[in-house]
Design a protein around this motif. Structure first.
Motif, PDB file in Angstrom:
ATOM      1  N   ALA A 397      -0.758  19.113-103.520  1.00 47.77           N
ATOM      2  CA  ALA A 397       0.276  18.074-103.573  1.00 47.77           C
ATOM      3  C   ALA A 397       0.146  17.165-104.780  1.00 47.77           C
ATOM      4  N   THR A 398      -0.956  17.256-105.495  1.00 43.78           N
ATOM      5  CA  THR A 398      -1.207  16.339-106.615  1.00 43.78           C
ATOM      6  C   THR A 398      -1.492  17.120-107.901  1.00 43.78           C
ATOM      7  N   ARG A 399      -2.703  17.604-108.051  1.00 40.48           N
ATOM      8  CA  ARG A 399      -3.064  18.286-109.303  1.00 40.48           C
ATOM      9  C   ARG A 399      -2.225  19.534-109.539  1.00 40.48           C
ATOM     10  N   THR A 400      -2.098  20.395-108.522  1.00 44.07           N
ATOM     11  CA  THR A 400      -1.333  21.625-108.710  1.00 44.07           C
ATOM     12  C   THR A 400       0.131  21.323-108.978  1.00 44.07           C
ATOM     13  N   GLY A 401       0.674  20.329-108.272  1.00 47.47           N
ATOM     14  CA  GLY A 401       2.056  19.939-108.526  1.00 47.47           C
ATOM     15  C   GLY A 401       2.260  19.515-109.966  1.00 47.47           C
ATOM     16  N   ALA A 402       1.309  18.743-110.509  1.00 47.53           N
ATOM     17  CA  ALA A 402       1.406  18.312-111.903  1.00 47.53           C
ATOM     18  C   ALA A 402       1.346  19.503-112.846  1.00 47.53           C
ATOM     19  N   GLU A 403       0.515  20.477-112.532  1.00 44.31           N
ATOM     20  CA  GLU A 403       0.424  21.670-113.374  1.00 44.31           C
ATOM     21  C   GLU A 403       1.737  22.445-113.367  1.00 44.31           C
ATOM     22  N   ILE A 404       2.366  22.575-112.204  1.00 39.92           N
ATOM     23  CA  ILE A 404       3.645  23.284-112.121  1.00 39.92           C
ATOM     24  C   ILE A 404       4.720  22.525-112.884  1.00 39.92           C
ATOM     25  N   LEU A 405       4.628  21.202-112.897  1.00 42.60           N
ATOM     26  CA  LEU A 405       5.551  20.380-113.677  1.00 42.60           C
ATOM     27  C   LEU A 405       5.319  20.497-115.183  1.00 42.60           C
ATOM     28  N   ARG A 406       4.228  21.138-115.606  1.00 41.38           N
ATOM     29  CA  ARG A 406       3.783  21.148-116.999  1.00 41.38           C
ATOM     30  C   ARG A 406       3.348  19.755-117.439  1.00 41.38           C
ATOM     31  N   MET A 407       2.755  19.028-116.481  1.00 39.61           N
ATOM     32  CA  MET A 407       2.295  17.666-116.742  1.00 39.61           C
ATOM     33  C   MET A 407       0.838  17.486-116.328  1.00 39.61           C
ATOM     34  N   GLY A 408       0.099  18.574-116.247  1.00 38.66           N
ATOM     35  CA  GLY A 408      -1.276  18.491-115.779  1.00 38.66           C
ATOM     36  C   GLY A 408      -2.193  17.687-116.676  1.00 38.66           C
ATOM     37  N   ASP A 409      -1.803  17.501-117.940  1.00 44.07           N
ATOM     38  CA  ASP A 409      -2.621  16.708-118.848  1.00 44.07           C
ATOM     39  C   ASP A 409      -2.429  15.210-118.643  1.00 44.07           C
ATOM     40  N   ARG A 410      -1.403  14.814-117.859  1.00 45.01           N
ATOM     41  CA  ARG A 410      -1.118  13.394-117.704  1.00 45.01           C
ATOM     42  C   ARG A 410      -1.045  12.924-116.250  1.00 45.01           C
ATOM     43  N   LEU A 411      -0.793  13.821-115.338  1.00 43.61           N
ATOM     44  CA  LEU A 411      -0.589  13.442-113.938  1.00 43.61           C
ATOM     45  C   LEU A 411      -1.452  14.285-113.017  1.00 43.61           C
ATOM     46  N   GLY A 412      -1.485  13.894-111.732  1.00 44.63           N
ATOM     47  CA  GLY A 412      -2.061  14.740-110.696  1.00 44.63           C
ATOM     48  C   GLY A 412      -3.484  14.436-110.299  1.00 44.63           C
ATOM     49  N   THR A 413      -4.231  13.721-111.134  1.00 49.67           N
ATOM     50  CA  THR A 413      -5.608  13.343-110.799  1.00 49.67           C
ATOM     51  C   THR A 413      -5.859  11.915-111.251  1.00 49.67           C
ATOM     52  N   ILE A 414      -6.876  11.307-110.690  1.00 45.75           N
ATOM     53  CA  ILE A 414      -7.291   9.977-111.126  1.00 45.75           C
ATOM     54  C   ILE A 414      -8.530  10.147-111.990  1.00 45.75           C
ATOM     55  N   GLU A 415      -8.292  10.185-113.289  1.00 46.21           N
ATOM     56  CA  GLU A 415      -9.323  10.342-114.296  1.00 46.21           C
ATOM     57  C   GLU A 415      -8.954   9.479-115.494  1.00 46.21           C
ATOM     58  N   ALA A 416      -9.946   9.069-116.250  1.00 48.18           N
ATOM     59  CA  ALA A 416      -9.692   8.272-117.443  1.00 48.18           C
ATOM     60  C   ALA A 416      -8.770   9.041-118.383  1.00 48.18           C
ATOM     61  N   GLY A 417      -7.753   8.359-118.885  1.00 48.47           N
ATOM     62  CA  GLY A 417      -6.799   8.962-119.798  1.00 48.47           C
ATOM     63  C   GLY A 417      -5.511   9.410-119.146  1.00 48.47           C
ATOM     64  N   LYS A 418      -5.497   9.509-117.809  1.00 51.46           N
ATOM     65  CA  LYS A 418      -4.288   9.925-117.096  1.00 51.46           C
ATOM     66  C   LYS A 418      -3.360   8.726-116.865  1.00 51.46           C
ATOM     67  N   LEU A 419      -2.098   9.021-116.612  1.00 55.70           N
ATOM     68  CA  LEU A 419      -1.142   7.981-116.264  1.00 55.70           C
ATOM     69  C   LEU A 419      -1.454   7.416-114.887  1.00 55.70           C
ATOM     70  N   ALA A 420      -1.220   6.121-114.716  1.00 57.32           N
ATOM     71  CA  ALA A 420      -1.594   5.436-113.477  1.00 57.32           C
ATOM     72  C   ALA A 420      -0.503   5.557-112.423  1.00 57.32           C
ATOM     73  N   ASP A 421      -0.394   6.750-111.834  1.00 60.70           N
ATOM     74  CA  ASP A 421       0.426   6.991-110.646  1.00 60.70           C
ATOM     75  C   ASP A 421      -0.545   7.079-109.475  1.00 60.70           C
ATOM     76  N   ILE A 422      -0.667   5.995-108.725  1.00 59.49           N
ATOM     77  CA  ILE A 422      -1.747   5.830-107.754  1.00 59.49           C
ATOM     78  C   ILE A 422      -1.186   5.298-106.451  1.00 59.49           C
ATOM     79  N   ILE A 423      -1.663   5.838-105.323  1.00 59.34           N
ATOM     80  CA  ILE A 423      -1.312   5.280-104.024  1.00 59.34           C
ATOM     81  C   ILE A 423      -2.577   4.849-103.289  1.00 59.34           C
ATOM     82  N   VAL A 424      -2.412   3.891-102.408  1.00 57.85           N
ATOM     83  CA  VAL A 424      -3.508   3.389-101.570  1.00 57.85           C
ATOM     84  C   VAL A 424      -3.113   3.616-100.122  1.00 57.85           C
ATOM     85  N   VAL A 425      -3.957   4.335 -99.402  1.00 60.88           N
ATOM     86  CA  VAL A 425      -3.662   4.763 -98.037  1.00 60.88           C
ATOM     87  C   VAL A 425      -4.612   4.081 -97.069  1.00 60.88           C
TER      88      VAL A 425
END
Length: 469
Positions: A397-425
């Protein structure tokens, strides 16, 4: 004897020809990486188009820190205590508990007892699709105003955001509606998930979703075209609008689908298809990037999807809704096969066993977004029935989705350098998927857009009147 051997070799070659044609590689050119000529130091837009932009493009001011929570980072690693530091729109650090290294003026959020994770991705949306009360418009070829379309999309964006979804792939909406919503969301003017838009669905007369086409109305949701050149031109029209991908639907000829994929790839756009049976074979032969839905396909087609890295977005939940509300999928010339809750899971299991890359997409049309977040949780639970662990389903739902979007270098995980799309549950969704009913906070592109489970919009700041001269 030589003649007999020659006849046997000829017969073998004739039998093998179809398989060799399929295995010979895609007919369309490969996906062009549009930013390949740019040095890495040149900032580009945060979408598939990768257009050069200023360094602070669409970035909010300031910094914030999430302290005290457990981090599920989406990489596949187990959840762990961590502190997340964001500057502008970028995650700049993931710190160990007790470490303190952030700007003094940063806003600090205490998320003790909660899980911090990447925002969820929905790979199959139709943000502007007609509501149930508007379906009479369906029979007038989708003649609905752009204003109506945008308002429907705005409402559905809010529902997705409150359910923890921070990115959607819109795989067909009305006219310029999805592109307008994308631009306003990117600048922070409206609240909701970031949008990756396909524009209009491209099909043929009588093809899937052709009822939504009206080629005299630029606001129609689908476009019918005829012949390879027209399919190429339809792709160019979506690209000119600002498309991040192209969506095709059967039926089509081999020449048509190949032309469309070739044109899209030359422009740097991935292609996904809504197809079934022989049309999946044609799409694979053309060289598409992903295939929607759990519709019938051969074992050979599944094996070729794995070999060529063609992803699947199975969208199991809409077929459950159709089955449970209508008793079955009826009245469609593009669905002439058995389609029920058993068949959709059987196809998904086949793809999972083969190793097809699979992401989460919901295809919630009409009033179905009202089933959120339960619909998203149901899709995740279905993935666990396919053999994914709960944590693996969340990675899909996160990393793989970003890869399918061709956005795996910027989205899908919480790592330094990624865009801050973050949820708190409020809970541990990697242990209990139902915890996703308690998404309390969401940041999209570093902007606070959900607070205490409600849509958050900053207060208006007055601009002083000009002084009299």
């Amino acid at each position: 004897m030589i003649a007999r051997i020659s006849r046997l070799l000829l017969a073998t070659a004739l039998v093998a020809t179809p398989a060799l044609a399929q295995d010979g590689g895609p007919e369309a050119r490969p996906l062009h990486k549009r930013d390949a000529w740019l040095p890495q130091s040149v900032p580009t837009s945060d979408d598939v188009l990768r257009i050069p932009v200023p360094a602070d493009h669409n970035a909010p001011k300031g910094a914030f820190v999430l302290v005290g929570g457990r981090l599920f980072d989406g990489t596949g690693a187990p959840a762990r205590p961590a502190t997340v530091v964001v500057q502008g729109k970028i995650i700049v650090a993931v710190l160990k508990p007790g470490e303190r290294n952030w700007p003094q003026d940063a806003t600090v959020y205490d998320v003790t007892g909660k899980t911090v994770m990447p925002g969820l991705i929905d790979l199959h949306t139709h943000l502007t699709y007609l509501d149930l009360g508007d379906l009479t418009s369906l029979f007038s070829k989708g003649d609905t105003s752009g204003a109506e379309s945008a308002m429907r999309g705005l409402r559905r964006m809010a529902i997705h955001l409150q359910s923890g979804v921070t990115s959607v792939r819109d795989v067909a909406s009305h006219g310029d509606g999805p592109f307008l919503l994308k631009r306003l969301q990117a600048t922070g003017e409206i609240q909701g998930p970031r949008i990756f838009a396909a524009g209009q669905l491209i099909t043929q007369t009588g093809g899937h979703a052709a009822a939504l086409a009206n080629d005299n109305n630029p606001n129609a949701m689908a476009r019918t075209v005829h012949g390879p050149d027209a399919w190429r031109e339809a792709v160019r029209i979506q690209f000119a609008q600002g498309a991040d991908l192209i969506k095709l639907a059967s039926e089509y000829s081999q020449e048509e689908v190949t032309a469309a994929v070739d044109e899209a790839h030359s422009l740097g756009l991935p292609v996904t298809v809504d197809a079934e049976t022989q049309y999946i074979d044609m799409a694979i032969k053309a060289g598409v990037d992903s295939i929607e839905h759990p519709l019938p396909r051969s074992d050979t087609a599944v094996a070729l999807m794995v070999k060529r890295g063609i992803a699947s977005v199975p969208t199991l939940i809409p077929y459950r809704l159709i089955s449970r509300t209508s008793g079955g999928y009826f009245g469609s010339t593009s669905r002439r096969f058995e389609l029920n809750e058993a068949t959709i899971m059987a196809m998904a299991r086949k793809m999972r066993r083969a190793g097809v890359k699979m992401g989460i997409g919901l295809d919630l049309i009409v009033n179905w977004p009202d089933f959120m977040p339960g619909a998203y949780i149901n899709e995740l639970q279905s993935f666990t029935e396919l053999g994914f662990t709960k944590a693996e389903a969340l990675v899909a739902a996160t990393r793989t989705g970003a890869e399918i979007l061709r956005m795996g270098d910027r989205l899908g995980t919480i790592e330094a350098g990624k865009l801050a799309d973050i949820i708190v549950v409020d809970g541990n969704p990697d242990e209990d998927l139902a915890a996703l009913r308690k998404v309390r906070t969401a940041f999209v592109n570093g902007r606070l857009m959900l607070q205490d489970g409600r849509i958050y919009k900053p207060a208006h700041e007055e601009v002083p009147l000009p002084e009299a001269k």
